[in-house]
Design an enzyme around this catalytic site. Structure first.
Site, short mmCIF file in Angstrom:
data_model
loop_
_atom_site.label_atom_id
_atom_site.label_comp_id
_atom_site.label_asym_id
_atom_site.label_seq_id
_atom_site.Cartn_x
_atom_site.Cartn_y
_atom_site.Cartn_z
CB CYS A 19 -0.86 0.05 1.24
SG CYS A 19 -2.12 -1.20 1.30
CE1 TYR A 246 -0.33 -7.74 -25.20
CE2 TYR A 246 -1.98 -6.36 -26.29
CZ TYR A 246 -0.65 -6.76 -26.13
OH TYR A 246 0.32 -6.16 -26.89
CG ASP A 315 -6.87 -5.49 -20.22
OD1 ASP A 315 -6.05 -4.73 -19.65
OD2 ASP A 315 -7.71 -6.16 -19.59
CB CYS A 342 -3.08 -2.40 -15.26
SG CYS A 342 -1.87 -3.42 -16.08
N1 SAH Z 1 -8.24 -8.79 -20.51
C1 SAH Z 1 -7.98 -9.73 -19.47
C2 SAH Z 1 -6.51 -9.90 -19.14
C3 SAH Z 1 -5.69 -8.65 -18.97
S1 SAH Z 1 -4.11 -8.87 -18.18
C4 SAH Z 1 -8.78 -9.38 -18.24
O1 SAH Z 1 -9.33 -8.30 -18.12
O2 SAH Z 1 -8.90 -10.24 -17.36
C5 SAH Z 1 -3.02 -9.02 -19.50
C6 SAH Z 1 -3.00 -10.39 -20.16
O3 SAH Z 1 -2.04 -10.31 -21.22
C7 SAH Z 1 -2.54 -11.54 -19.27
O4 SAH Z 1 -3.52 -12.57 -19.35
C8 SAH Z 1 -1.22 -12.01 -19.90
O5 SAH Z 1 -1.04 -13.42 -19.84
C9 SAH Z 1 -1.39 -11.56 -21.34
N2 SAH Z 1 -0.16 -11.32 -22.11
C10 SAH Z 1 1.03 -10.85 -21.68
N3 SAH Z 1 1.87 -10.67 -22.71
C11 SAH Z 1 1.21 -11.02 -23.84
C12 SAH Z 1 1.55 -11.05 -25.23
N4 SAH Z 1 2.74 -10.66 -25.66
N5 SAH Z 1 0.60 -11.45 -26.10
C13 SAH Z 1 -0.63 -11.84 -25.67
N6 SAH Z 1 -1.00 -11.84 -24.37
C14 SAH Z 1 -0.10 -11.44 -23.47
#
Ligand code: SAH
Length: 392
Positions: A19, A246, A315, A342
């Site tokens: 935190c 993603y 994302d 994020c």
């Molecule tokens: N949209 C989803 C996940 C977001 S977090 C939700 O809201 O729950 C980001 C995601 O990107 C994770 O699941 C991670 O495994 C994936 N990720 C990370 N690098 C990546 C890449 N190069 N290509 C595709 N996915 C990826």
């Protein structure tokens, strides 16, 4: 935990590092976050007011503790002190789901009575390394993952019985084996010792299967708010071809599928893709396909094949997107892009690249407070091409 009128007080606040704002009143925290986002992305377009939580404490549905042996105390569970491998014992946490916190304390007590030793990172002796608890906010299902330095848990059956007797709400228990010198919590090997090996949760009316290793948003209440905003920005009418890049376990893809013609999800993590495919089936959603691939490579292949896409949700993880992905996005030239981030620093970097190299512009952005009391901020942005212009 003692609750003060304005903020909260936490006995390990100065050591933990989880935190930043334990003593800052919540409205003040929101102001700080708003300012930070504006400072980074206001130059690209309008930033709306941050959406905060009504009840900001105990939002985390995924809770982790590390075990250690400390002289005079015996086995302790807690968190690593900031920037170190020293374990700070924790009795309760302001962010964490309270049931999950109680379960961790029970695992610690049972470890003591079963004479299970904490794993020693320096010499590799001992057994119990971490515990991870995931809670389905809407379903109440709970997963406990015992991370061990080697695969055998002595008196496994009695340990499971005792733990479930204390917490009948536990629906599944797994052993995960991590014998590597690594800061990663979970190792490769996994063994289900109670229940079905995963939990389910309901988000935006859809049911999701969540495995131990899959990414799932940690704040389920704010995730619904975030996804609703993202869907609003996408402006779907029922006909569009949508990419969810993603996509994790397919949460965005599956919640917008009913408003789209077809959805294509792409994700790197194999287990998450497996969960996404199962989630589509369990929710009887047919017009969604999931692919396991790097999002940049996948989108480039789509661009090269001349595929038509109307809306892209992206994302990415905290590191943000890549030039490969953004270049493919510019080539594909969808009607709309919704960027969920994020990490506002990498969002600003990617927006700078997009606006410098194409006709894409940020129309507006809304910060959503997914991580109260910490420095974390989520931002959802609506992007569109400048009127009358092609993407490049
Ligand atoms: N949209 C989803 C996940 C977001 S977090 C939700 O809201 O729950 C980001 C995601 O990107 C994770 O699941 C991670 O495994 C994936 N990720 C990370 N690098 C990546 C890449 N190069 N290509 C595709 N996915 C990826």
């Amino acid at each position: 935990m003692e609750k003060k009128k304005a903020g909260f007080s936490c006995p390990v606040a100065n050591k933990c590092g989880g935190c930043r704002y334990t003593d800052t009143p919540y409205p003040e925290q929101l102001k700080i976050k708003q300012k930070r986002v504006e400072g980074l992305i206001k130059e690209f377009g309008k930033v709306n007011s941050i959406i905060g939580m009504e009840e900001p404490a105990h939002y985390r549905n995924k809770v982790h503790a590390v075990f250690d042996f400390q002289k005079g105390r015996g086995i302790v569970s807690g968190i690593y002190q900031e920037k170190s491998h020293k374990v700070v014992p924790v009795e309760g946490c302001l962010l964490e789901n309270e049931k999950a916190g109680d379960i961790i304390l029970s695992v610690r007590r049972l470890a003591k009575s079963f004479k299970i030793k904490a794993y020693d990172e320096d010499n590799g002796y001992g057994l119990l390394r971490h515990v991870l608890v995931r809670v389905g906010h809407a379903t109440g299902e709970i997963m406990v993952v015992l991370v061990l330095g080697s695969p055998i848990l002595p008196s496994k059956k009695s340990f499971v019985n005792e733990l479930c007797k204390l917490h009948p709400e536990i629906t599944t228990i797994l052993i995960n084996v991590n014998n590597k010198r690594t800061s990663m919590v979970l190792g490769e090997k996994e063994q289900v010792i109670y229940g079905k090996g995963y939990i389910e949760d309901v988000l935006c009316g859809k049911r999701f299967k969540i495995s131990a290793k899959s990414f799932y948003q940690v704040n389920p209440v704010q995730t619904e708010t975030l996804y609703k905003k993202a869907a609003q920005y996408a402006g779907l009418t029922g006909k569009e071809t949508v990419v969810d890049a993603y996509c994790g376990i397919g949460t965005i893809a599956l919640t917008v599928a009913g408003q789209a013609g077809k959805v294509i999800g792409v994700e790197l993590n194999r287990e998450a893709v497996r969960d996404a495919v199962a989630n589509a089936k369990n929710n009887r959603i047919k017009q969604v396909d999931f692919y396991q691939n790097d999002a940049g490579r996948f989108l480039t292949q789509m661009a090269e094949a001349g595929e038509k896409v109307d809306v892209v949700f992206m994302d990415p993880p905290r590191s943000g997107s890549t030039k490969e992905f953004l270049n493919a996005l510019i080539r594909i030239s969808p009607k709309r892009v919704v960027y969920i981030s994020c990490e506002p620093e990498t969002l600003a970097r990617d927006l700078k690249y997009l606006t410098a190299n194409s006709a894409w512009r940020m129309e507006e952005a809304t910060p959503v407070d997914m991580f109260p009391f910490t420095e974390g901020i989520e931002v959802v942005c609506a992007l569109s091409r400048r009127k009358g212009k092609k993407a490049n």
